[in-house]
Design a protein around this motif. Structure first.
Motif, PDB file in Angstrom:
ATOM      1  N   ASN A  26       0.831  -1.203   0.000  1.00 33.52           N
ATOM      2  CA  ASN A  26       0.000   0.000   0.000  1.00 33.52           C
ATOM      3  C   ASN A  26       0.870   1.259   0.000  1.00 33.52           C
ATOM      4  N   PRO A  27       0.286   2.425  -0.328  1.00 37.01           N
ATOM      5  CA  PRO A  27       1.070   3.668  -0.424  1.00 37.01           C
ATOM      6  C   PRO A  27       1.782   4.048   0.869  1.00 37.01           C
ATOM      7  N   GLU A  28       1.134   3.780   1.991  1.00 41.17           N
ATOM      8  CA  GLU A  28       1.775   4.119   3.270  1.00 41.17           C
ATOM      9  C   GLU A  28       3.059   3.321   3.475  1.00 41.17           C
ATOM     10  N   LEU A  29       3.008   2.030   3.139  1.00 37.79           N
ATOM     11  CA  LEU A  29       4.194   1.192   3.309  1.00 37.79           C
ATOM     12  C   LEU A  29       5.271   1.536   2.271  1.00 37.79           C
ATOM     13  N   LYS A  30       4.831   2.004   1.113  1.00 38.84           N
ATOM     14  CA  LYS A  30       5.821   2.476   0.130  1.00 38.84           C
ATOM     15  C   LYS A  30       6.559   3.696   0.679  1.00 38.84           C
ATOM     16  N   GLN A  31       5.826   4.599   1.293  1.00 38.47           N
ATOM     17  CA  GLN A  31       6.440   5.791   1.903  1.00 38.47           C
ATOM     18  C   GLN A  31       7.389   5.355   3.024  1.00 38.47           C
ATOM     19  N   LEU A  32       6.950   4.400   3.807  1.00 36.76           N
ATOM     20  CA  LEU A  32       7.781   3.877   4.893  1.00 36.76           C
ATOM     21  C   LEU A  32       9.065   3.254   4.350  1.00 36.76           C
ATOM     22  N   TYR A  33       8.942   2.508   3.260  1.00 36.31           N
ATOM     23  CA  TYR A  33      10.116   1.905   2.619  1.00 36.31           C
ATOM     24  C   TYR A  33      11.107   3.002   2.217  1.00 36.31           C
ATOM     25  N   ARG A  34      10.591   4.092   1.650  1.00 29.87           N
ATOM     26  CA  ARG A  34      11.462   5.197   1.238  1.00 29.87           C
ATOM     27  C   ARG A  34      12.175   5.825   2.434  1.00 29.87           C
ATOM     28  N   GLU A  35      11.488   5.931   3.562  1.00 30.49           N
ATOM     29  CA  GLU A  35      12.124   6.492   4.766  1.00 30.49           C
ATOM     30  C   GLU A  35      13.260   5.583   5.247  1.00 30.49           C
ATOM     31  N   VAL A  36      13.029   4.283   5.208  1.00 34.09           N
ATOM     32  CA  VAL A  36      14.087   3.326   5.579  1.00 34.09           C
ATOM     33  C   VAL A  36      15.248   3.452   4.595  1.00 34.09           C
ATOM     34  N   GLU A  37      14.919   3.503   3.314  1.00 38.29           N
ATOM     35  CA  GLU A  37      15.936   3.594   2.259  1.00 38.29           C
ATOM     36  C   GLU A  37      16.801   4.844   2.418  1.00 38.29           C
ATOM     37  N   LYS A  38      16.188   5.938   2.864  1.00 42.23           N
ATOM     38  CA  LYS A  38      16.931   7.187   3.060  1.00 42.23           C
ATOM     39  C   LYS A  38      17.710   7.206   4.372  1.00 42.23           C
ATOM     40  N   GLY A  39      17.448   6.226   5.240  1.00 42.67           N
ATOM     41  CA  GLY A  39      18.148   6.180   6.520  1.00 42.67           C
ATOM     42  C   GLY A  39      17.538   7.075   7.583  1.00 42.67           C
ATOM     43  N   HIS A  40      16.252   7.399   7.437  1.00 42.46           N
ATOM     44  CA  HIS A  40      15.552   8.264   8.387  1.00 42.46           C
ATOM     45  C   HIS A  40      14.916   7.404   9.481  1.00 42.46           C
ATOM     46  N   SER A  41      15.672   7.125  10.497  1.00 46.76           N
ATOM     47  CA  SER A  41      15.271   6.184  11.543  1.00 46.76           C
ATOM     48  C   SER A  41      14.033   6.624  12.318  1.00 46.76           C
ATOM     49  N   GLU A  42      14.054   7.842  12.791  1.00 44.74           N
ATOM     50  CA  GLU A  42      12.938   8.331  13.605  1.00 44.74           C
ATOM     51  C   GLU A  42      11.634   8.355  12.808  1.00 44.74           C
ATOM     52  N   GLN A  43      11.702   8.889  11.575  1.00 43.07           N
ATOM     53  CA  GLN A  43      10.505   8.954  10.731  1.00 43.07           C
ATOM     54  C   GLN A  43       9.983   7.549  10.422  1.00 43.07           C
ATOM     55  N   ALA A  44      10.904   6.613  10.164  1.00 47.86           N
ATOM     56  CA  ALA A  44      10.495   5.238   9.852  1.00 47.86           C
ATOM     57  C   ALA A  44       9.752   4.621  11.040  1.00 47.86           C
ATOM     58  N   GLY A  45      10.275   4.828  12.232  1.00 45.88           N
ATOM     59  CA  GLY A  45       9.607   4.282  13.417  1.00 45.88           C
ATOM     60  C   GLY A  45       8.230   4.875  13.632  1.00 45.88           C
ATOM     61  N   GLN A  46       8.115   6.188  13.467  1.00 47.70           N
ATOM     62  CA  GLN A  46       6.825   6.865  13.665  1.00 47.70           C
ATOM     63  C   GLN A  46       5.802   6.426  12.616  1.00 47.70           C
ATOM     64  N   LEU A  47       6.246   6.352  11.353  1.00 46.15           N
ATOM     65  CA  LEU A  47       5.331   5.931  10.295  1.00 46.15           C
ATOM     66  C   LEU A  47       4.863   4.497  10.514  1.00 46.15           C
ATOM     67  N   MET A  48       5.777   3.631  10.925  1.00 44.77           N
ATOM     68  CA  MET A  48       5.385   2.239  11.133  1.00 44.77           C
ATOM     69  C   MET A  48       4.373   2.122  12.266  1.00 44.77           C
ATOM     70  N   LYS A  49       4.545   2.888  13.318  1.00 43.83           N
ATOM     71  CA  LYS A  49       3.556   2.858  14.406  1.00 43.83           C
ATOM     72  C   LYS A  49       2.176   3.238  13.862  1.00 43.83           C
ATOM     73  N   LYS A  50       2.165   4.238  12.998  1.00 42.23           N
ATOM     74  CA  LYS A  50       0.902   4.717  12.418  1.00 42.23           C
ATOM     75  C   LYS A  50       0.324   3.698  11.436  1.00 42.23           C
ATOM     76  N   TYR A  51       1.157   3.176  10.538  1.00 45.45           N
ATOM     77  CA  TYR A  51       0.664   2.312   9.465  1.00 45.45           C
ATOM     78  C   TYR A  51       0.435   0.876   9.918  1.00 45.45           C
ATOM     79  N   ASN A  52       1.065   0.473  10.985  1.00 45.12           N
ATOM     80  CA  ASN A  52       0.916  -0.895  11.478  1.00 45.12           C
ATOM     81  C   ASN A  52      -0.543  -1.187  11.839  1.00 45.12           C
ATOM     82  N   GLU A  53      -1.272  -0.147  12.193  1.00 44.66           N
ATOM     83  CA  GLU A  53      -2.675  -0.326  12.575  1.00 44.66           C
ATOM     84  C   GLU A  53      -3.565  -0.662  11.381  1.00 44.66           C
ATOM     85  N   THR A  54      -3.203  -0.155  10.189  1.00 44.56           N
ATOM     86  CA  THR A  54      -4.062  -0.362   9.016  1.00 44.56           C
ATOM     87  C   THR A  54      -3.521  -1.404   8.040  1.00 44.56           C
TER      88      THR A  54
END
Length: 196
Positions: A7-35
């Motif tokens: 889904n688009p949210e997980l694609k965005q999350l993948y990009r955050e991981v790919e860029k090395g943005h640790s904090e953003q990746a953790g926050q997005l996963m907390k949000k997207y893990n619910e859906t």
């Protein structure tokens, strides 16, 4: 990651991981893990693992198992992004190391000089260097010097003493020994063989 794979949210999350943005990746996963559903998360997990493996980033099996990731997706996303950040930092350092060595290999540089030039500890610098170049710092600098020595001898414009000094060797006899060890003949013998 293709559109059909997650889904688009997980694609965005993948990009955050790919860029090395640790904090953003953790926050997005907390949000997207619910859906996100389990299949989407597994697909995302596979893509992240492939990303890390393609970059030759070492993985700790106990931390990177799917079972472990499922226990805390946010921590897993942060950990992977952290690995990517470390990877990018090391690449930045490697470029700086290469630039420094290329600019200074003809001087009497040491591992401590090179490490200090990019604000790294000598131990970390040494480990990073060996990991990236496959040989230790001293051997790498010697290799560059010997290749340059061979080139200068082939030009036949300078004396052995001048070449020795040009390459950071203050003792021409030591230079000759290193050259002989590297090419299995002395600089003079090499010069004679090419001038025949």
């Amino acid at each position: 990651m293709s559109q059909s794979q997650t889904n688009p949210e997980l694609k965005q999350l993948y990009r955050e991981v790919e860029k090395g943005h640790s904090e953003q990746a953790g926050q997005l996963m907390k949000k997207y893990n619910e859906t996100a559903n389990a299949n989407e998360l597994e697909t995302w997990y596979i893509h992240v693992m492939q990303l890390l493996q393609n970059k030759n980033i070492p993985l700790e099996p106990e931390l990177f198992s799917l079972k472990q990731a499922c226990k805390d997706w946010a921590a897993f996303a942060q950990l992977c992004a952290g690995k990517m950040h470390t990877y990018y930092q090391s690449k930045k350092y490697v470029a700086q190391i290469e630039n420094y060595v290329q600019a200074h290999f003809q001087e009497g540089i040491s591992l401590h000089d090179a490490a200090a030039s990019i604000d790294l500890s000598p131990t970390y610098f040494s480990n990073l260097f060996k990991q990236e170049f496959g040989i230790n710092f001293t051997d790498y600098v010697t290799k560059l010097r010997m290749e340059k020595a061979k080139e200068l001898i082939e030009e036949n414009k300078l004396s052995m003493k001048e070449i020795s000094y040009m390459l950071g060797y203050r003792d021409p006899n030591y230079f000759s020994r290193v050259f002989k060890k590297y090419f299995a003949e002395s600089p003079k013998a090499f010069q004679k063989s090419i001038l025949k």
